[in-house]
Write a protein that holds these residues in place. Structure first.
Motif, PDB file in Angstrom:
ATOM      1  N   VAL A 256       0.814  -1.221   0.000  1.00 51.97           N
ATOM      2  CA  VAL A 256       0.000   0.000   0.000  1.00 51.97           C
ATOM      3  C   VAL A 256       0.850   1.274   0.000  1.00 51.97           C
ATOM      4  N   ASN A 257       2.110   1.147  -0.441  1.00 47.52           N
ATOM      5  CA  ASN A 257       3.007   2.321  -0.525  1.00 47.52           C
ATOM      6  C   ASN A 257       3.174   3.021   0.807  1.00 47.52           C
ATOM      7  N   ALA A 258       3.176   2.240   1.900  1.00 45.95           N
ATOM      8  CA  ALA A 258       3.387   2.838   3.221  1.00 45.95           C
ATOM      9  C   ALA A 258       4.751   3.531   3.263  1.00 45.95           C
ATOM     10  N   THR A 259       4.816   4.620   4.043  1.00 47.12           N
ATOM     11  CA  THR A 259       6.035   5.434   3.998  1.00 47.12           C
ATOM     12  C   THR A 259       7.117   4.887   4.923  1.00 47.12           C
ATOM     13  N   GLY A 260       7.571   3.674   4.618  1.00 51.16           N
ATOM     14  CA  GLY A 260       8.722   3.111   5.333  1.00 51.16           C
ATOM     15  C   GLY A 260       9.972   3.903   4.994  1.00 51.16           C
ATOM     16  N   ILE A 261      11.079   3.563   5.608  1.00 49.06           N
ATOM     17  CA  ILE A 261      12.311   4.353   5.476  1.00 49.06           C
ATOM     18  C   ILE A 261      12.725   4.505   4.015  1.00 49.06           C
ATOM     19  N   ALA A 262      12.558   3.472   3.197  1.00 50.15           N
ATOM     20  CA  ALA A 262      12.984   3.561   1.780  1.00 50.15           C
ATOM     21  C   ALA A 262      12.170   4.628   1.056  1.00 50.15           C
ATOM     22  N   VAL A 263      10.909   4.742   1.367  1.00 53.98           N
ATOM     23  CA  VAL A 263      10.065   5.755   0.730  1.00 53.98           C
ATOM     24  C   VAL A 263      10.489   7.141   1.209  1.00 53.98           C
ATOM     25  N   ARG A 264      10.725   7.286   2.484  1.00 58.39           N
ATOM     26  CA  ARG A 264      11.055   8.598   3.057  1.00 58.39           C
ATOM     27  C   ARG A 264      12.397   9.099   2.501  1.00 58.39           C
ATOM     28  N   GLU A 265      13.386   8.234   2.546  1.00 59.36           N
ATOM     29  CA  GLU A 265      14.715   8.628   2.029  1.00 59.36           C
ATOM     30  C   GLU A 265      14.634   8.925   0.531  1.00 59.36           C
ATOM     31  N   GLY A 266      13.912   8.041  -0.173  1.00 60.27           N
ATOM     32  CA  GLY A 266      13.821   8.193  -1.627  1.00 60.27           C
ATOM     33  C   GLY A 266      13.146   9.481  -2.031  1.00 60.27           C
ATOM     34  N   LEU A 267      12.108   9.872  -1.318  1.00 57.00           N
ATOM     35  CA  LEU A 267      11.392  11.111  -1.645  1.00 57.00           C
ATOM     36  C   LEU A 267      12.293  12.326  -1.436  1.00 57.00           C
ATOM     37  N   VAL A 268      12.989  12.357  -0.321  1.00 56.40           N
ATOM     38  CA  VAL A 268      13.869  13.510  -0.036  1.00 56.40           C
ATOM     39  C   VAL A 268      14.941  13.627  -1.116  1.00 56.40           C
ATOM     40  N   LYS A 269      15.560  12.508  -1.447  1.00 58.05           N
ATOM     41  CA  LYS A 269      16.639  12.547  -2.460  1.00 58.05           C
ATOM     42  C   LYS A 269      16.090  12.964  -3.819  1.00 58.05           C
TER      43      LYS A 269
ATOM     44  N   PHE B 291       6.059   1.187  14.184  1.00 59.70           N
ATOM     45  CA  PHE B 291       5.732   1.814  15.482  1.00 59.70           C
ATOM     46  C   PHE B 291       6.338   0.994  16.616  1.00 59.70           C
ATOM     47  N   GLY B 292       6.780   1.695  17.647  1.00 59.75           N
ATOM     48  CA  GLY B 292       7.348   0.971  18.785  1.00 59.75           C
ATOM     49  C   GLY B 292       8.814   0.636  18.565  1.00 59.75           C
ATOM     50  N   LYS B 293       9.304   0.845  17.324  1.00 64.71           N
ATOM     51  CA  LYS B 293      10.736   0.600  17.057  1.00 64.71           C
ATOM     52  C   LYS B 293      11.452   1.952  17.082  1.00 64.71           C
ATOM     53  N   PRO B 294      12.794   1.954  17.237  1.00 62.09           N
ATOM     54  CA  PRO B 294      13.508   3.249  17.268  1.00 62.09           C
ATOM     55  C   PRO B 294      13.283   4.010  15.949  1.00 62.09           C
ATOM     56  N   PRO B 295      12.931   5.304  16.046  1.00 67.95           N
ATOM     57  CA  PRO B 295      12.657   6.061  14.810  1.00 67.95           C
ATOM     58  C   PRO B 295      13.897   6.180  13.936  1.00 67.95           C
ATOM     59  N   MET B 296      13.705   6.184  12.603  1.00 70.95           N
ATOM     60  CA  MET B 296      14.831   6.320  11.666  1.00 70.95           C
ATOM     61  C   MET B 296      14.628   7.576  10.821  1.00 70.95           C
ATOM     62  N   ALA B 297      15.622   8.470  10.808  1.00 71.85           N
ATOM     63  CA  ALA B 297      15.531   9.703  10.010  1.00 71.85           C
ATOM     64  C   ALA B 297      15.674   9.350   8.537  1.00 71.85           C
ATOM     65  N   PRO B 298      15.028  10.117   7.647  1.00 68.50           N
ATOM     66  CA  PRO B 298      14.230  11.289   7.978  1.00 68.50           C
ATOM     67  C   PRO B 298      12.834  10.919   8.424  1.00 68.50           C
ATOM     68  N   SER B 299      12.300  11.708   9.371  1.00 74.32           N
ATOM     69  CA  SER B 299      10.911  11.468   9.788  1.00 74.32           C
ATOM     70  C   SER B 299       9.998  11.910   8.657  1.00 74.32           C
ATOM     71  N   LEU B 300       8.765  11.469   8.703  1.00 79.56           N
ATOM     72  CA  LEU B 300       7.827  11.868   7.645  1.00 79.56           C
ATOM     73  C   LEU B 300       7.579  13.367   7.703  1.00 79.56           C
ATOM     74  N   THR B 301       7.593  13.943   8.905  1.00 86.04           N
ATOM     75  CA  THR B 301       7.410  15.393   9.031  1.00 86.04           C
ATOM     76  C   THR B 301       8.495  16.129   8.258  1.00 86.04           C
ATOM     77  N   GLU B 302       9.740  15.626   8.380  1.00 86.78           N
ATOM     78  CA  GLU B 302      10.861  16.252   7.648  1.00 86.78           C
ATOM     79  C   GLU B 302      10.663  16.085   6.145  1.00 86.78           C
ATOM     80  N   VAL B 303      10.206  14.908   5.737  1.00 88.18           N
ATOM     81  CA  VAL B 303       9.995  14.656   4.305  1.00 88.18           C
ATOM     82  C   VAL B 303       8.953  15.638   3.749  1.00 88.18           C
TER      83      VAL B 303
END
Ligand code: T1G
Length: 699
Positions: A29-42, A74-86
Motif C-alpha cells: 500500500v506504498n506505506a512510507t517506510g524508510i525507503a520511501v522517506r529517504e527516496g522522496l527527499v533525495k 511503530f514501537g521501534k527506534p525512529p529512523m531519520a528522515p521522519s515523515l514530518t521532515e519529508v
C-alpha cells in the motif's frame, strides 16, 4: 522502477519534458517506510538541483497512493528522515509540486499530499486521517496543514472520526484541488504537471496560509470526545493539536509532535495496532487458504433471531438464500425480521434502497427442506438441542447434493457428534455467528475432526464475503468465546456473593472499558438464557468441588424477572434508565446469610483484577489445549464478538501488560479462597518462568 533514476528501492524519478515525475512503488500500500522517506527527499533535492523542471508530480504505482506511515515501524527506534521532515522538504521545494491521489490516500499519505502544492485525485478515490483508529493522531502535519487548505471544523471532522472521505467531498472542502477521471497515475501526473506550468492548475503552499481560529468548534469537539470516549486519550490530544494550527506552521508542527508522542507511547496505541493487524492475522493461516467450494446459493434452516440475522448477512453480501422453516407463521416471522433488518441497514446508511430491494429479491422462503437440494452450503440455526440437530443433519445428508457443505450455527454443542449423524462428516463444520448476526463481525469457524480442508477454507471464504472476522476454533464446549465467558462469568457471581453489588461490578468493568457491565448485559439479553443453562448444567452435574455461584441469579429469575423484557431484573427499567433493583439486594442478603458469608469490601480495581485474571486464565488454557490457534485469535474473538474494549487489544494482549509472573501470583493468592476455581494454567506458569509473552506466540 517506473522512472529512470532510482533514489531508493521504493522511489524513482524521471522527466516528461519539463515535468518531473516521482514514482513511489512500495507494495502492498506504498506505506512510507524508510525507503520511501529517504527516496522522496533525495528525489526532490535532485530535481531541484538539476533545475530542468517547471513542476514536480508525485504519483504511486500499484493499488493506491500512499496509505500511511508503515504501522510495522511503530514501537521501534525512529529512523531519520521522519515523515514530518519529508513533507517539509516537499513543501519547501522551489519547483512547484503536486500529488496524484488514487485508491485510499490515508494518514501519512494524505499528509504527504498536503505538503505538495496541489492535490489532484481520481474520481471515486478516498482520503482520510485515520490515525485515531490506531490510538495516535496525525503526526506529519495533518492537524496543521488541513486547516490551512480547508478549515478547522472540517479537520476536526476528518481527523477525529478517522473516516475515509470521498475526494469529491474533499474538493468541496478545499482539501483536494482537482478531481479527474480515473486513469494511469503517471499520465495524469504529466497532464497536471503541465497545467501547473501553464498556470491553469493553481498551487498553494500551506506555510504561506494563515488559519482562521475556531475556538468554539475546538471546545465543542473537546467536550464531545471526552464524553463519548472517555477512555481514548488520543482524541483529545488530536483536538488540542488541531487547535494549535493558528500558530506559525513550524511552531504548530512542533506542538503536533508533542501531542503525537503522548499517544505513541500509550498502551492504547499498542492495543489498537494489535487489533488492526490481528483482524488480518486470523485469516492469514494455512487452513484459510487453498481450494474452496462454490458459494452460489446458501440455505438457512430456522427463521428465528439467528437464522434471520444470518440470512440478512448473506443477502447483504449478495448471496441468494433459501430460508427454511417448519411452520408458515415461523417463516413469515423470519421474512418480516429479515425485511426489518434490511430496512434498518438502509436507515443506517449501510445500503441503498435499491440494494435492499435486490437483496430481498434473492430471498426464497420455503417450508420444504427438499428445496435445499441445489444449495452449495446450508447453515442450520435451530434450537440448541442435540436431538433436533441430529435429526436435521440426518435429513440434510440425503437431501443435499454431493459436496454441499453442512454447517451448524451451534454456540457450544459438539460438531463432531452432529457430523456423525451424516455419511459425509468431511462436509460438516461449525459456523458460529454472534447476535445480531447481520451486525456482529465475529464468526467462529469450528473445525470438526473430519472436516475436509476445502470445506474449512470455504468457511473462511464465506467470512470474507460477509465482511466478517473468521476465527478458527476447535471443538469443545463453547469453542473459544463462550467457553472463556462461561469461566469468567463465575467470578462475577463470586464477587457478588462475597460482597460486591451488581451495580459496583458493572461500574468497575465499564470503567475498565467494557461497553456495558455484565449484569446490564444479562438484563438486556434476558436472564432466562443463563438460568436455563445453569439448570442444564445442574442436570449434567456440576463438579463436586466447584463453588455454585448461581443461587442469586436463579432466585432473581424465579422471583423477580428476566431483565428488560419483563421490566426488571438486576435493575428496574420503569424510567428507561437502569436503576439497581432493591429486590435483588434482599435476595443477595438472603443467600449470603444461608451460606454464612460475611460480605467483604472490594475496590473497583479488585473487581477488575479478579475478572481479568479469571478471563486470562481460561484464555490461556484455550490456547494451551489448541482450541484456539494463537493468543491473537482469542483476542479477536473478544474484540469482534463480545465488546471487549478495542484499545486494550484483547484479553491476552492486555495480559502481556500485566506479565505472567504477576498473574500467577494473583491466581495463587485467590486460590487460598477457592482452590478449585483458581488454578494456574501450566502454560502461564512456564511463561512466568521463562519470561515469554503471549505476543511471542502470535507468529
Ligand atoms: N502499514 C503497514 N502495512 C499496512 C498498512 C500500513 N499503514 N496498511 C495496510 N497494510 C498492510 C496490511 O497489513 C495488509 O498486509 C496489506 O497491507 C493489505 O491491507 C505519520 C503515523 C489501506 C484501506 O491507518 O486502512 O500514517 O496482511 O488487507 O482491505 O500521521 O489496509 O497482506 O501482509 O487492509 O484493501 C495511517 C491502514 C497509518 C491505513 C487497504 N494509515 N490501512 O485495505 O487491504 S499511521 C492507516 C488500511 C500514520 C502519520 C501516521 C487498509 C487499506 P498483509 P488490507 P484492504
Amino acid at each position: 522502477m517506473a522512472e529512470s533514476n532510482s533514489t531508493s528501492e521504493a522511489v524513482s524519478y524521471g522527466y516528461e519534458g519539463d515535468v518531473a515525475l516521482i514514482c513511489v512503488d512500495n507494495p502492498p500500500v506504498n506505506a512510507t517506510g524508510i525507503a520511501v522517506r529517504e527516496g522522496l527527499v533525495k528525489a526532490i533535492e535532485a530535481i531541484n538541483e538539476e533545475a530542468k523542471a517547471g513542476a514536480i508530480a508525485i504519483y504511486c504505482a500499484g493499488r493506491t497512493f500512499i496509505a500511511g506511515a508503515d504501522i510495522r515501524e511503530f514501537g521501534k527506534p525512529p529512523m531519520a528522515p521522519s515523515l514530518t521532515e519529508v513533507v517539509n522538504v516537499i513543501e519547501q521545494s522551489k519547483i512547484p509540486t503536486l500529488s496524484v491521489l488514487h485508491g485510499t490516500t490515508l494518514g501519512g499519505g494524505f499528509e504527504t499530499a498536503l505538503g505538495t502544492h496541489a492535490r489532484v485525485a481520481m474520481k471515486g478515490a478516498k482520503f482520510g486521517l485515520p490515525e485515531v483508529l490506531l490510538g495516535i493522531i496525525p503526526g506529519a502535519g495533518g492537524t496543521q496543514r488541513l486547516p490551512r487548505v480547508s478549515s478547522i471544523a472540517y479537520t476536526l471532522d476528518i481527523a477525529v472520526s478517522g473516516r475515509h472521505a470521498p475526494v469529491e467531498e474533499g474538493l468541496e472542502k478545499g482539501a483536494i484541488d482537482r478531481v479527474v477521471e480515473p486513469g494511469e497515475p503517471r499520465d495524469i501526473a504529466i497532464a497536471m504537471g503541465r497545467e501547473v506550468i501553464a498556470g491553469t492548475l493553481p498551487t498553494r503552499r500551506t506555510n504561506e496560509i494563515d488559519v482562521t481560529r475556531d475556538d468554539a468548534a475546538i471546545e465543542q469537539t473537546l467536550a464531545m470526545v471526552k464524553k463519548k470516549n472517555p477512555h481514548l486519550i488520543n482524541l483529545a490530544e488530536c483536538v488540542e493539536a488541531i487547535g494549535k494550527s493558528s500558530l506559525p506552521l513550524q511552531e504548530g508542527l512542533k506542538a503536533e509532535r508533542e501531542h503525537f508522542m503522548v499517544c505513541l507511547n500509550s498502551p492504547q496505541r499498542s492495543g489498537l495496532i494489535h487489533a488492526f493487524f490481528g483482524e488480518r492475522a486470523v485469516s492469514n493461516i494455512p487452513e484459510a487458504k487453498g481450494d474452496t467450494r462454490p458459494l452460489g446459493k446458501i440455505g438457512v434452516i430456522g427463521g428465528g433471531t439467528m437464522g434471520s440475522g444470518i440470512t440478512t448477512s448473506c443477502l447483504m453480501a449478495g448471496i441468494p438464500v433459501r430460508l427454511i422453516e417448519v411452520q408458515q407463521d415461523g417463516l413469515d416471522r423470519g421474512v418480516a425480521t429479515i425485511t426489518k433488518n434490511l430496512d434498518g441497514a438502509v436507515s443506517r446508511g449501510k445500503m441503498s434502497s435499491d440494494k435492499r430491494d435486490a437483496a430481498l429479491a434473492m430471498l426464497e422462503p420455503s417450508l420444504a427442506m427438499e428445496d435445499l437440494a441445489d444449495v452449495d452450503l446450508v447453515i442450520e440455526a435451530v434450537f440448541e438441542k442435540m436431538e433436533i440437530k441430529k435429526e436435521i443433519f440426518g435429513k440434510l445428508d440425503t437431501i443435499c447434493k454431493p459436496g454441499a457443505i453442512l454447517a451448524s450455527n451451534t454456540s457450544y454443542l459438539d460438531v463432531n457428534k452432529i457430523a456423525d449423524m451424516t455419511n459425509r462428516p468431511q462436509d460438516v463444520l461449525g459456523l458460529h455467528f454472534f447476535s445480531p448476526a447481520h451486525v456482529m463481525r465475529l464468526l467462529e469457524i469450528v473445525q470438526g475432526a473430519k472436516t475436509a480442508p476445502d470445506a474449512l477454507a470455504t468457511g473462511f471464504a464465506l467470512a470474507k464475503k460477509l465482511k466478517k472476522v473468521g476465527v478458527l476454533a476447535q471443538v469443545c464446549d463453547g469453542f473459544i468465546g463462550n467457553r472463556i465467558l462461561g469461566h469468567y462469568g463465575k467470578v462475577i457471581s463470586y464477587l457478588v456473593l462475597d460482597g460486591a453489588s451488581p451495580a459496583q461490578v458493572d461500574s468497575a468493568l465499564e470503567g475498565f472499558g467494557m461497553a456495558m457491565g455484565p449484569h446490564k448485559v444479562g438484563d438486556l439479553a434476558g436472564l432466562d438464557i443463563g438460568y436455563m443453562t445453569r439448570q442444564r448444567r445442574k442436570e449434567e452435574g456440576y463438579p463436586a468441588d466447584e463453588r455454585y455461584g448461581g443461587d442469586i441469579a436463579d432466585r432473581i429469575s424465579e422471583r423477580v424477572g428476566h431483565g428488560r423484557k419483563t421490566g426488571k431484573g438486576y435493575y428496574l427499567y420503569e424510567t428507561g434508565a437502569p436503576v439497581p433493583n432493591p429486590e435483588v439486594d434482599a435476595i443477595i442478603d438472603e443467600v449470603r446469610a444461608e451460606k454464612g458469608i460475611t460480605p467483604k469490601d472490594f475496590t473497583d480495581q479488585d473487581i477488575v483484577d479478579r475478572y481479568m485474571t479469571a478471563f486470562i486464565a481460561e484464555a490461556t488454557r484455550v490456547v494451551e489445549d489448541g482450541t484456539a490457534k494463537r493468543p491473537v485469535d482469542v483476542d479477536m474473538v473478544f474484540l469482534f464478538g463480545y465488546g471487549f474494549p478495542r484499545h486494550r487489544g484483547g484479553p491476552l494482549h492486555y495480559a502481556d501488560s500485566i506479565g505472567a509472573a504477576e498473574l500467577v501470583r494473583r491466581i495463587e493468592e485467590y486460590a487460598k479462597e477457592d482452590p478449585y476455581y483458581w488454578q494456574v494454567p501450566a502454560l502461564l506458569r512456564k511463561m512466568a518462568e521463562d519470561g515469554t509473552k503471549f505476543a511471542d506466540m502470535n507468529t
